[in-house]
Design an enzyme around this catalytic site. Structure first.
Site, PDB file in Angstrom:
ATOM      1  N   CYS A  17       0.868  -1.190   0.000  1.00 23.91           N
ATOM      2  CA  CYS A  17       0.000   0.000   0.000  1.00 23.91           C
ATOM      3  C   CYS A  17       0.896   1.229   0.000  1.00 23.91           C
ATOM      4  O   CYS A  17       1.633   1.455   0.961  1.00 23.91           O
ATOM      5  CB  CYS A  17      -0.908   0.000   1.222  1.00 23.91           C
ATOM      6  SG  CYS A  17      -1.936   1.475   1.351  1.00 23.91           S
ATOM      7  N   GLU A  19     -10.251  -0.045  -5.448  1.00 27.15           N
ATOM      8  CA  GLU A  19      -9.268  -0.904  -4.787  1.00 27.15           C
ATOM      9  C   GLU A  19      -9.853  -2.272  -4.452  1.00 27.15           C
ATOM     10  O   GLU A  19     -10.977  -2.367  -3.941  1.00 27.15           O
ATOM     11  CB  GLU A  19      -8.753  -0.242  -3.504  1.00 27.15           C
ATOM     12  CG  GLU A  19      -7.838   0.945  -3.761  1.00 27.15           C
ATOM     13  CD  GLU A  19      -6.982   1.270  -2.551  1.00 27.15           C
ATOM     14  OE1 GLU A  19      -6.351   0.344  -1.999  1.00 27.15           O
ATOM     15  OE2 GLU A  19      -6.955   2.447  -2.153  1.00 27.15           O
TER      16      GLU A  19
END
Length: 280
Positions: free
Chosen positions: A71, A199
């Site tokens: 991330c 996402e």
């Protein structure tokens, strides 16, 4: 259980200091803490862990409880967390072990606190474009791996797209058996790149660091933008450079502490019993 809420361009996570050990049932904990009505509210949970290969380790759990590999916004905030809280004095070559390998961070300070972070994201991997049928249309997507899987779709009018319909259809397309993060991108008249992101495991978010890197890589390879470009996301801007000298991606952006608090477990529900505003 103490926590810190942090965000990078509105891509927000709940952070736990797990250097002394991990709590039980992390996927379930991630779902409960991420709930924006009955929990703290976040795009996911990030645990700061010890590492034998790096200064720190990072484990990421999406809002649906699935574990992620990397991330970009999350790792920037981790860098701020460990410096601001005195867990390290490093401001350069700070190393963080992720499921995608070790990443290197450079921290930029103002008044003794981290304001922004540069991350060496490593080398991207591009695959040939694929045509996908989804939501009644044919889309051409460029698969890109930046430690986690992405599919970059170039199209006009990204602001008008219905991501609530398109996102799940492409995330779970049979071409991606492990699901995929999806970037909808278009170049602008300033030489930058406008991107919206769906996402994997979290839905549409205000920003995605790995997604910005994937979009820049695909766009630069297609000749749509230069290799050093500003990526405009709904939550703000990231500077992304795809270096010619070593093929690495370098991402720079802000990291912000939102607030800190304490969670207790009552009747199988997490409850915030104390919180305070934190210095950014």
């Amino acid at each position: 259980m103490r926590f810190t809420k942090m965000q990078g361009l509105g891509n927000d996570y709940v952070y736990l200091n797990c250097t002394g050990g991990l709590p039980d049932n992390l996927p379930e904990l991630a779902v409960r803490l991420s709930d924006r009505h009955f929990g703290v509210g976040a795009d996911g949970l990030i645990c700061i862990c010890p590492s034998e290969r790096a200064d720190f380790g990072m484990r990421i759990f999406n809002a649906d409880g699935s574990e992620g590999a990397m991330c970009g916004n999350g790792i920037r905030c981790l860098g701020k967390y460990v410096y601001d809280k005195g867990l390290t004095r490093k401001t350069s070559l700070l190393t963080v072990e992720t499921a995608s390998g070790v990443r290197y961070l450079e921290l930029f300070l103002r008044d003794g606190l981290v304001q922004s972070v540069l991350v060496d994201m490593g080398r991207p991997e591009l695959s040939p474009p694929v045509k996908l049928m989804a939501a009644g249309r044919t889309w051409q997507a460029v698969p890109v791996s930046v430690g986690n899987p992405h599919a970059v779709v170039f199209c006009g009018g990204v602001d008008a797209l219905n991501l609530a319909e398109l996102g799940p259809a492409l995330e779970r397309h049979p071409a991606f058996p492990d699901r995929v993060n999806v970037e909808f991108a278009q170049s602008d008249d300033r030489g930058g790149l406008k991107v919206r992101v769906w996402e994997r495991g979290s839905g549409e978010t205000l920003a995605c660091g790995t997604g910005a890197c994937a979009a820049l890589t695909a766009a630069a390879r297609a000749g749509l933008v230069s290799r050093h470009t500003t990526v405009h996301l709904p939550g703000g801007e990231l500077e992304v450079r795809w270096a010619e000298e070593n093929g690495h991606l370098y991402m720079t952006g802000p990291a912000v502490t939102v607030f800190e608090g304490e969670i207790s477990l009552e009747n199988e529900n997490y409850r915030c019993v104390r919180e305070k505003n934190a210095v950014q």
